[in-house]
Scaffold this motif. Structure first.
Motif, PDB file in Angstrom:
ATOM      1  N   ALA A  69      58.701  33.058   5.160  1.00 44.81           N
ATOM      2  CA  ALA A  69      58.343  33.648   6.451  1.00 44.81           C
ATOM      3  C   ALA A  69      58.900  32.785   7.576  1.00 44.81           C
ATOM      4  O   ALA A  69      58.525  31.624   7.711  1.00 44.81           O
ATOM      5  CB  ALA A  69      56.840  33.781   6.575  1.00 44.81           C
ATOM      6  N   ARG A  70      59.790  33.360   8.350  1.00 47.30           N
ATOM      7  CA  ARG A  70      60.275  32.717   9.563  1.00 47.30           C
ATOM      8  C   ARG A  70      59.316  33.080  10.694  1.00 47.30           C
ATOM      9  O   ARG A  70      58.415  33.900  10.535  1.00 47.30           O
ATOM     10  CB  ARG A  70      61.679  33.209   9.885  1.00 47.30           C
ATOM     11  CG  ARG A  70      62.701  32.853   8.838  1.00 47.30           C
ATOM     12  CD  ARG A  70      64.085  33.324   9.250  1.00 47.30           C
ATOM     13  NE  ARG A  70      65.076  32.931   8.270  1.00 47.30           N
ATOM     14  CZ  ARG A  70      65.851  33.768   7.613  1.00 47.30           C
ATOM     15  NH1 ARG A  70      65.768  35.069   7.827  1.00 47.30           N
ATOM     16  NH2 ARG A  70      66.723  33.319   6.739  1.00 47.30           N
ATOM     17  N   THR A  71      59.529  32.466  11.844  1.00 47.65           N
ATOM     18  CA  THR A  71      58.667  32.721  13.000  1.00 47.65           C
ATOM     19  C   THR A  71      58.491  34.214  13.270  1.00 47.65           C
ATOM     20  O   THR A  71      57.377  34.686  13.498  1.00 47.65           O
ATOM     21  CB  THR A  71      59.238  32.027  14.248  1.00 47.65           C
ATOM     22  OG1 THR A  71      59.201  30.618  14.028  1.00 47.65           O
ATOM     23  CG2 THR A  71      58.447  32.363  15.485  1.00 47.65           C
ATOM     24  N   GLU A  72      59.581  34.959  13.206  1.00 50.72           N
ATOM     25  CA  GLU A  72      59.510  36.393  13.513  1.00 50.72           C
ATOM     26  C   GLU A  72      58.773  37.185  12.431  1.00 50.72           C
ATOM     27  O   GLU A  72      58.476  38.364  12.617  1.00 50.72           O
ATOM     28  CB  GLU A  72      60.906  36.976  13.736  1.00 50.72           C
ATOM     29  CG  GLU A  72      61.819  36.914  12.534  1.00 50.72           C
ATOM     30  CD  GLU A  72      62.682  35.658  12.438  1.00 50.72           C
ATOM     31  OE1 GLU A  72      63.682  35.714  11.714  1.00 50.72           O
ATOM     32  OE2 GLU A  72      62.358  34.632  13.066  1.00 50.72           O
ATOM     33  N   HIS A  73      58.465  36.562  11.305  1.00 52.53           N
ATOM     34  CA  HIS A  73      57.746  37.231  10.223  1.00 52.53           C
ATOM     35  C   HIS A  73      56.238  36.996  10.261  1.00 52.53           C
ATOM     36  O   HIS A  73      55.523  37.420   9.366  1.00 52.53           O
ATOM     37  CB  HIS A  73      58.280  36.761   8.867  1.00 52.53           C
ATOM     38  CG  HIS A  73      59.725  37.060   8.651  1.00 52.53           C
ATOM     39  ND1 HIS A  73      60.585  36.148   8.100  1.00 52.53           N
ATOM     40  CD2 HIS A  73      60.464  38.162   8.931  1.00 52.53           C
ATOM     41  CE1 HIS A  73      61.797  36.678   8.038  1.00 52.53           C
ATOM     42  NE2 HIS A  73      61.747  37.901   8.539  1.00 52.53           N
ATOM     43  N   LEU A  74      55.758  36.283  11.303  1.00 56.17           N
ATOM     44  CA  LEU A  74      54.339  35.971  11.398  1.00 56.17           C
ATOM     45  C   LEU A  74      53.714  36.573  12.649  1.00 56.17           C
ATOM     46  O   LEU A  74      54.305  36.529  13.726  1.00 56.17           O
ATOM     47  CB  LEU A  74      54.122  34.449  11.447  1.00 56.17           C
ATOM     48  CG  LEU A  74      54.570  33.658  10.235  1.00 56.17           C
ATOM     49  CD1 LEU A  74      54.401  32.169  10.497  1.00 56.17           C
ATOM     50  CD2 LEU A  74      53.797  34.076   8.995  1.00 56.17           C
ATOM     51  N   ALA A  75      52.537  37.112  12.493  1.00 54.64           N
ATOM     52  CA  ALA A  75      51.716  37.564  13.623  1.00 54.64           C
ATOM     53  C   ALA A  75      50.476  36.680  13.617  1.00 54.64           C
ATOM     54  O   ALA A  75      49.686  36.726  12.662  1.00 54.64           O
ATOM     55  CB  ALA A  75      51.337  39.030  13.466  1.00 54.64           C
ATOM     56  N   ILE A  76      50.332  35.831  14.647  1.00 54.97           N
ATOM     57  CA  ILE A  76      49.199  34.910  14.724  1.00 54.97           C
ATOM     58  C   ILE A  76      48.388  35.266  15.958  1.00 54.97           C
ATOM     59  O   ILE A  76      48.917  35.279  17.073  1.00 54.97           O
ATOM     60  CB  ILE A  76      49.683  33.448  14.785  1.00 54.97           C
ATOM     61  CG1 ILE A  76      50.537  33.133  13.548  1.00 54.97           C
ATOM     62  CG2 ILE A  76      48.488  32.500  14.890  1.00 54.97           C
ATOM     63  CD1 ILE A  76      51.141  31.756  13.539  1.00 54.97           C
ATOM     64  N   GLU A  77      47.108  35.559  15.737  1.00 57.26           N
ATOM     65  CA  GLU A  77      46.231  35.990  16.824  1.00 57.26           C
ATOM     66  C   GLU A  77      44.877  35.314  16.707  1.00 57.26           C
ATOM     67  O   GLU A  77      44.492  34.867  15.620  1.00 57.26           O
ATOM     68  CB  GLU A  77      46.042  37.510  16.769  1.00 57.26           C
ATOM     69  CG  GLU A  77      47.331  38.286  16.874  1.00 57.26           C
ATOM     70  CD  GLU A  77      47.134  39.767  16.625  1.00 57.26           C
ATOM     71  OE1 GLU A  77      46.154  40.145  15.934  1.00 57.26           O
ATOM     72  OE2 GLU A  77      47.956  40.545  17.110  1.00 57.26           O
ATOM     73  N   LYS A  78      44.134  35.286  17.814  1.00 54.83           N
ATOM     74  CA  LYS A  78      42.770  34.766  17.765  1.00 54.83           C
ATOM     75  C   LYS A  78      41.964  35.577  16.765  1.00 54.83           C
ATOM     76  O   LYS A  78      42.087  36.797  16.694  1.00 54.83           O
ATOM     77  CB  LYS A  78      42.103  34.841  19.142  1.00 54.83           C
ATOM     78  CG  LYS A  78      42.566  33.761  20.083  1.00 54.83           C
ATOM     79  CD  LYS A  78      41.737  33.773  21.349  1.00 54.83           C
ATOM     80  CE  LYS A  78      42.237  32.699  22.292  1.00 54.83           C
ATOM     81  NZ  LYS A  78      41.441  32.653  23.521  1.00 54.83           N
TER      82      LYS A  78
END
Length: 83
Positions: A9-18
């Protein structure tokens, strides 16, 4: 896919949310401001994750976060990418 032994997973492959509703995958250790982007440092279990995030991210130290894959890369035991 069948035969996957590693997920990339590269940066664009991750969704990080509260985190919401009590579920969290990790905790933000710190947000490192680097001009037009930020390095987001997150502890996930016993592992450390460092990824890029937008300069206007609402995330801050101590925030509990959820992490979801968006079209990650899949690899077999031979190291070759699976399609």
């Amino acid at each position: 896919p069948t035969g996957t032994t590693t997920i990339g997973a590269r940066t664009e492959h991750l969704a990080i949310e509260k985190a919401a509703n009590g579920h969290a995958d990790g905790v933000v250790d710190w947000v490192e401001h680097l001009g037009d982007q930020n390095h987001l440092h997150v502890t996930v279990g016993a592992k450390k994750l460092v990824t890029l995030t937008d300069p206007d991210t609402p995330l801050a130290k101590g925030d509990r976060v959820t992490i979801r894959y968006r079209s990650p890369l899949y690899f077999g035991s031979d190291g070759h990418r699976l399609m």
